[in-house]
Design a protein around this motif. Structure first.
Motif, PDB file in Angstrom:
ATOM      1  N   CYS A 282       0.840  -1.192   0.000  1.00  0.00           N
ATOM      2  CA  CYS A 282       0.000   0.000   0.000  1.00  0.00           C
ATOM      3  C   CYS A 282       0.881   1.250   0.000  1.00  0.00           C
ATOM      4  O   CYS A 282       1.671   1.460   0.927  1.00  0.00           O
ATOM      5  CB  CYS A 282      -0.900  -0.024   1.233  1.00  0.00           C
ATOM      6  SG  CYS A 282      -1.891   1.462   1.442  1.00  0.00           S
ATOM      7  N   ALA A 283       0.738   2.085  -1.001  1.00  0.00           N
ATOM      8  CA  ALA A 283       1.546   3.300  -1.104  1.00  0.00           C
ATOM      9  C   ALA A 283       1.329   4.219   0.094  1.00  0.00           C
ATOM     10  O   ALA A 283       2.250   4.914   0.525  1.00  0.00           O
ATOM     11  CB  ALA A 283       1.216   4.039  -2.400  1.00  0.00           C
TER      12      ALA A 283
ATOM     13  N   ALA B 155       2.329  -7.867   0.546  1.00  0.00           N
ATOM     14  CA  ALA B 155       3.574  -7.171   0.194  1.00  0.00           C
ATOM     15  C   ALA B 155       4.774  -7.858   0.826  1.00  0.00           C
ATOM     16  O   ALA B 155       5.807  -8.037   0.180  1.00  0.00           O
ATOM     17  CB  ALA B 155       3.506  -5.712   0.631  1.00  0.00           C
ATOM     18  N   ILE B 156       4.631  -8.269   2.070  1.00  0.00           N
ATOM     19  CA  ILE B 156       5.746  -8.901   2.784  1.00  0.00           C
ATOM     20  C   ILE B 156       6.060 -10.277   2.209  1.00  0.00           C
ATOM     21  O   ILE B 156       7.225 -10.632   2.024  1.00  0.00           O
ATOM     22  CB  ILE B 156       5.428  -8.999   4.292  1.00  0.00           C
ATOM     23  CG1 ILE B 156       5.393  -7.596   4.900  1.00  0.00           C
ATOM     24  CG2 ILE B 156       6.440  -9.881   5.018  1.00  0.00           C
ATOM     25  CD1 ILE B 156       4.807  -7.543   6.294  1.00  0.00           C
ATOM     26  N   THR B 157       5.025 -11.043   1.900  1.00  0.00           N
ATOM     27  CA  THR B 157       5.219 -12.410   1.417  1.00  0.00           C
ATOM     28  C   THR B 157       5.380 -12.499  -0.094  1.00  0.00           C
ATOM     29  O   THR B 157       5.724 -13.561  -0.613  1.00  0.00           O
ATOM     30  CB  THR B 157       4.047 -13.310   1.848  1.00  0.00           C
ATOM     31  OG1 THR B 157       2.827 -12.794   1.284  1.00  0.00           O
ATOM     32  CG2 THR B 157       3.938 -13.388   3.363  1.00  0.00           C
ATOM     33  N   ASP B 158       5.101 -11.399  -0.794  1.00  0.00           N
ATOM     34  CA  ASP B 158       5.198 -11.355  -2.257  1.00  0.00           C
ATOM     35  C   ASP B 158       4.297 -12.391  -2.917  1.00  0.00           C
ATOM     36  O   ASP B 158       4.668 -13.052  -3.881  1.00  0.00           O
ATOM     37  CB  ASP B 158       6.655 -11.537  -2.707  1.00  0.00           C
ATOM     38  CG  ASP B 158       6.867 -11.112  -4.158  1.00  0.00           C
ATOM     39  OD1 ASP B 158       6.105 -10.256  -4.651  1.00  0.00           O
ATOM     40  OD2 ASP B 158       7.784 -11.655  -4.802  1.00  0.00           O
TER      41      ASP B 158
ATOM     42  N   ALA C 116       4.070   5.277   2.764  1.00  0.00           N
ATOM     43  CA  ALA C 116       4.366   6.686   3.030  1.00  0.00           C
ATOM     44  C   ALA C 116       4.308   6.966   4.524  1.00  0.00           C
ATOM     45  O   ALA C 116       5.176   7.656   5.073  1.00  0.00           O
ATOM     46  CB  ALA C 116       3.399   7.585   2.272  1.00  0.00           C
ATOM     47  N   PHE C 117       3.304   6.424   5.194  1.00  0.00           N
ATOM     48  CA  PHE C 117       3.200   6.619   6.642  1.00  0.00           C
ATOM     49  C   PHE C 117       4.384   5.969   7.348  1.00  0.00           C
ATOM     50  O   PHE C 117       4.954   6.547   8.273  1.00  0.00           O
ATOM     51  CB  PHE C 117       1.885   6.047   7.179  1.00  0.00           C
ATOM     52  CG  PHE C 117       1.782   6.198   8.662  1.00  0.00           C
ATOM     53  CD1 PHE C 117       1.453   7.416   9.239  1.00  0.00           C
ATOM     54  CD2 PHE C 117       2.038   5.123   9.494  1.00  0.00           C
ATOM     55  CE1 PHE C 117       1.392   7.565  10.611  1.00  0.00           C
ATOM     56  CE2 PHE C 117       1.975   5.260  10.877  1.00  0.00           C
ATOM     57  CZ  PHE C 117       1.641   6.484  11.440  1.00  0.00           C
ATOM     58  N   GLY C 118       4.759   4.782   6.914  1.00  0.00           N
ATOM     59  CA  GLY C 118       5.889   4.096   7.523  1.00  0.00           C
ATOM     60  C   GLY C 118       7.186   4.882   7.393  1.00  0.00           C
ATOM     61  O   GLY C 118       8.022   4.860   8.297  1.00  0.00           O
ATOM     62  N   GLU C 119       7.350   5.581   6.285  1.00  0.00           N
ATOM     63  CA  GLU C 119       8.571   6.368   6.088  1.00  0.00           C
ATOM     64  C   GLU C 119       8.524   7.718   6.779  1.00  0.00           C
ATOM     65  O   GLU C 119       9.510   8.156   7.358  1.00  0.00           O
ATOM     66  CB  GLU C 119       8.797   6.610   4.595  1.00  0.00           C
ATOM     67  CG  GLU C 119       9.343   5.432   3.850  1.00  0.00           C
ATOM     68  CD  GLU C 119       9.876   5.855   2.502  1.00  0.00           C
ATOM     69  OE1 GLU C 119      10.884   6.583   2.475  1.00  0.00           O
ATOM     70  OE2 GLU C 119       9.279   5.455   1.489  1.00  0.00           O
TER      71      GLU C 119
ATOM     72  N   VAL D 262       1.366  14.875   4.410  1.00  0.00           N
ATOM     73  CA  VAL D 262       1.343  13.487   3.937  1.00  0.00           C
ATOM     74  C   VAL D 262       0.471  12.651   4.869  1.00  0.00           C
ATOM     75  O   VAL D 262      -0.337  11.838   4.409  1.00  0.00           O
ATOM     76  CB  VAL D 262       2.768  12.917   3.812  1.00  0.00           C
ATOM     77  CG1 VAL D 262       2.734  11.419   3.504  1.00  0.00           C
ATOM     78  CG2 VAL D 262       3.546  13.664   2.728  1.00  0.00           C
ATOM     79  N   LEU D 263       0.599  12.850   6.159  1.00  0.00           N
ATOM     80  CA  LEU D 263      -0.232  12.123   7.118  1.00  0.00           C
ATOM     81  C   LEU D 263      -1.715  12.377   6.855  1.00  0.00           C
ATOM     82  O   LEU D 263      -2.517  11.438   6.865  1.00  0.00           O
ATOM     83  CB  LEU D 263       0.137  12.528   8.546  1.00  0.00           C
ATOM     84  CG  LEU D 263      -0.678  11.881   9.667  1.00  0.00           C
ATOM     85  CD1 LEU D 263      -0.574  10.358   9.634  1.00  0.00           C
ATOM     86  CD2 LEU D 263      -0.227  12.428  11.018  1.00  0.00           C
ATOM     87  N   ALA D 264      -2.087  13.608   6.576  1.00  0.00           N
ATOM     88  CA  ALA D 264      -3.488  13.929   6.273  1.00  0.00           C
ATOM     89  C   ALA D 264      -3.950  13.204   5.017  1.00  0.00           C
ATOM     90  O   ALA D 264      -5.082  12.703   4.957  1.00  0.00           O
ATOM     91  CB  ALA D 264      -3.666  15.440   6.122  1.00  0.00           C
ATOM     92  N   GLU D 265      -3.085  13.122   4.016  1.00  0.00           N
ATOM     93  CA  GLU D 265      -3.454  12.430   2.767  1.00  0.00           C
ATOM     94  C   GLU D 265      -3.595  10.930   2.998  1.00  0.00           C
ATOM     95  O   GLU D 265      -4.505  10.294   2.458  1.00  0.00           O
ATOM     96  CB  GLU D 265      -2.411  12.717   1.687  1.00  0.00           C
ATOM     97  CG  GLU D 265      -2.868  12.376   0.300  1.00  0.00           C
ATOM     98  CD  GLU D 265      -4.115  13.125  -0.130  1.00  0.00           C
ATOM     99  OE1 GLU D 265      -4.927  12.516  -0.855  1.00  0.00           O
ATOM    100  OE2 GLU D 265      -4.302  14.293   0.226  1.00  0.00           O
ATOM    101  N   VAL D 266      -2.712  10.356   3.805  1.00  0.00           N
ATOM    102  CA  VAL D 266      -2.803   8.934   4.143  1.00  0.00           C
ATOM    103  C   VAL D 266      -4.123   8.664   4.860  1.00  0.00           C
ATOM    104  O   VAL D 266      -4.847   7.720   4.524  1.00  0.00           O
ATOM    105  CB  VAL D 266      -1.598   8.494   5.013  1.00  0.00           C
ATOM    106  CG1 VAL D 266      -1.824   7.119   5.614  1.00  0.00           C
ATOM    107  CG2 VAL D 266      -0.311   8.530   4.205  1.00  0.00           C
TER     108      VAL D 266
END
Length: 190
Positions: free
Chosen positions: A108-109, A166-169, A113-116, A124-128
């Motif tokens: 999830c983009a 995403a983690i397990t691909d 983004a939140f993770g970074e 960015v937080l508001a957009e997430v």
């Protein structure tokens, strides 16, 4: 002095910039990508980029906002092809599984983004949060229409499936989440 840019040229430049930034941010991460790399990928001079988006955060917000429109549009189109509410809800999970199987899927983009950036970038937080609220409203509407009184489990299943895929691909988590939603529907008598 060069002639002023037309609205069409400005629109084209903006789309080219967003295309380049989105691809780079999604593949490599927001912090890992410098504005020189965005410049090189977009073919636009830095001066033009900063006229379009004065800060990197502004550019990230624009990328996420445009991606949200496209992403939720595709999800909604897939779900809304079904008249039956139960089928509509399950189709949302089918779409998630197909999306998780796409080449280059990196999760999830917005979560990325939140993770970074976390709370370091209020814009960015508001957009997430806006994206997640809208996504959860879709799931809540489809869940309620399908006869579920509490949409929270469905929302958590969707979010967990995306992150785990995403983690397990592999899209397997989305398929398993769909099965869990079927169990919830069955327990609710649907």
């Amino acid at each position: 002095m060069p002639a002023p840019l037309s609205q069409e040229q400005t629109r084209q430049d903006h789309e080219r910039l967003l295309d380049a930034a989105e691809a780079l941010f999604y593949e490599k991460g927001i912090r890992a990508v410098g504005m020189d790399e965005v410049r090189a990928a977009s073919g636009l001079p830095l001066k033009r980029i900063y006229r379009l988006h004065p800060t990197k955060d502004d550019l990230v917000v624009a990328v996420l906002r445009r991606r949200d429109t496209r992403w939720r549009g595709r999800l909604t189109a897939a779900a809304e092809t079904h008249a039956d509410p139960r089928a509509r809800l399950l189709a949302a999970f089918d779409w998630l599984a197909a999306w998780c199987a796409e080449p280059g899927f990196r999760g999830c983009a917005w979560i990325n983004a939140f993770g970074e950036l976390g709370p370091a970038s209020p814009a960015v937080l508001a957009e997430v949060r806006a994206h997640k609220d809208a996504f959860h409203r879709h799931l809540a509407d489809w869940s309620t229409a399908a006869g579920l009184t509490d949409p929270a489990p469905v929302q958590l299943l969707a979010e967990g499936a995306i992150v785990t895929a995403a983690i397990t691909d592999t899209p397997t988590p989305a398929h398993r989440a769909r099965t869990a939603v079927e169990t919830l529907l069955h327990a609710a008598g649907q």
